[in-house]
Scaffold this motif. Sequence first.
Motif, mmCIF file in Angstrom:
data_model
loop_
_atom_site.group_PDB
_atom_site.id
_atom_site.type_symbol
_atom_site.label_atom_id
_atom_site.label_comp_id
_atom_site.label_asym_id
_atom_site.label_seq_id
_atom_site.Cartn_x
_atom_site.Cartn_y
_atom_site.Cartn_z
ATOM 1 N N SER A 105 0.839 -1.190 0.000
ATOM 2 C CA SER A 105 0.000 0.000 0.000
ATOM 3 C C SER A 105 0.877 1.244 0.000
ATOM 4 O O SER A 105 1.901 1.271 -0.682
ATOM 5 C CB SER A 105 -0.955 -0.027 1.201
ATOM 6 N N PHE A 106 0.519 2.264 0.789
ATOM 7 C CA PHE A 106 1.218 3.545 0.787
ATOM 8 C C PHE A 106 0.931 4.251 2.111
ATOM 9 O O PHE A 106 -0.213 4.212 2.577
ATOM 10 C CB PHE A 106 0.695 4.377 -0.399
ATOM 11 N N PRO A 107 1.901 4.899 2.752
ATOM 12 C CA PRO A 107 1.662 5.527 4.056
ATOM 13 C C PRO A 107 0.534 6.563 4.059
ATOM 14 O O PRO A 107 -0.112 6.762 5.085
ATOM 15 C CB PRO A 107 2.996 6.203 4.392
ATOM 16 N N ALA A 108 0.286 7.212 2.941
ATOM 17 C CA ALA A 108 -0.770 8.232 2.889
ATOM 18 C C ALA A 108 -2.162 7.627 2.749
ATOM 19 O O ALA A 108 -3.152 8.358 2.769
ATOM 20 C CB ALA A 108 -0.505 9.208 1.742
ATOM 21 N N ALA A 109 -2.257 6.309 2.626
ATOM 22 C CA ALA A 109 -3.565 5.646 2.514
ATOM 23 C C ALA A 109 -4.182 5.528 3.903
ATOM 24 O O ALA A 109 -4.058 4.514 4.582
ATOM 25 C CB ALA A 109 -3.419 4.274 1.855
ATOM 26 N N ARG A 110 -4.810 6.612 4.320
ATOM 27 C CA ARG A 110 -5.439 6.697 5.645
ATOM 28 C C ARG A 110 -6.666 7.587 5.538
ATOM 29 O O ARG A 110 -6.716 8.479 4.714
ATOM 30 C CB ARG A 110 -4.499 7.332 6.669
ATOM 31 N N ARG A 111 -7.633 7.368 6.412
ATOM 32 C CA ARG A 111 -8.819 8.238 6.474
ATOM 33 C C ARG A 111 -8.551 9.453 7.353
ATOM 34 O O ARG A 111 -9.169 10.497 7.182
ATOM 35 C CB ARG A 111 -10.016 7.487 7.021
ATOM 36 N N ALA A 112 -7.663 9.306 8.327
ATOM 37 C CA ALA A 112 -7.333 10.391 9.250
ATOM 38 C C ALA A 112 -5.812 10.465 9.373
ATOM 39 O O ALA A 112 -5.105 9.479 9.125
ATOM 40 C CB ALA A 112 -7.951 10.125 10.621
ATOM 41 N N ALA A 113 -5.320 11.621 9.747
ATOM 42 C CA ALA A 113 -3.875 11.790 9.928
ATOM 43 C C ALA A 113 -3.375 10.843 11.014
ATOM 44 O O ALA A 113 -4.048 10.621 12.021
ATOM 45 C CB ALA A 113 -3.565 13.228 10.305
ATOM 46 N N ALA A 114 -2.198 10.293 10.791
ATOM 47 C CA ALA A 114 -1.602 9.407 11.796
ATOM 48 C C ALA A 114 -1.276 10.203 13.058
ATOM 49 O O ALA A 114 -0.798 11.339 12.964
ATOM 50 C CB ALA A 114 -0.328 8.773 11.236
ATOM 51 N N PRO A 115 -1.529 9.634 14.230
ATOM 52 C CA PRO A 115 -1.304 10.350 15.485
ATOM 53 C C PRO A 115 0.148 10.789 15.699
ATOM 54 O O PRO A 115 0.404 11.724 16.432
ATOM 55 C CB PRO A 115 -1.725 9.350 16.566
ATOM 56 N N TRP A 116 1.107 10.115 15.077
ATOM 57 C CA TRP A 116 2.520 10.444 15.272
ATOM 58 C C TRP A 116 3.027 11.486 14.270
ATOM 59 O O TRP A 116 4.165 11.921 14.365
ATOM 60 C CB TRP A 116 3.388 9.179 15.195
ATOM 61 N N TRP A 117 2.205 11.901 13.313
ATOM 62 C CA TRP A 117 2.642 12.883 12.329
ATOM 63 C C TRP A 117 2.621 14.299 12.899
ATOM 64 O O TRP A 117 1.724 14.667 13.653
ATOM 65 C CB TRP A 117 1.733 12.856 11.106
#
Length: 148
Positions: A3-15
């Motif tokens: 997949s790809f790290p940007a494949a998320r519905r919400a921003a990652a908590p550690w970003w």
Amino acid sequence: MISFPAARRAAAPWWGKRDIQNWQQETKSYPGIAEAKIQADEYLVAMSKEREARGGPPFQAISLRPSWLLTGPATGRVKLGKTPSLGQVKIADVAAVGVSLLARNDTNGWYDLVEGSDSVDKAVDMCVEDGVNCFEGEDIERIMKSYS
């Protein structure tokens, strides 16, 4: 699955702020691809949880999420787990991480991947020891309702 790290519905908590801006730009630049990758990642999670709930045999529901791919020889050095939203990584290093993850029976979840300073095996070992799963921050209840 890849997949790809940007494949998320919400921003990652550690970003941080810059990572969130990069993520927003990535998902806006490739909306169809981003949505397809998100759905595939979520489906894998949902099917794994459903199988576990039924008492079926476990399987490695791994979503390896490399950032931008580069050609050329492997470096053997990566950052695996909670990475920035964007980065680069050699295709050969992605393959080596995939082999290392699948060679174990204690790996499961989302693993983000960029170039880094850890050897492949050390990076995988650290993720397992620390219980890293980049699924953190996603809505499992919504996912389970969507795919059941």
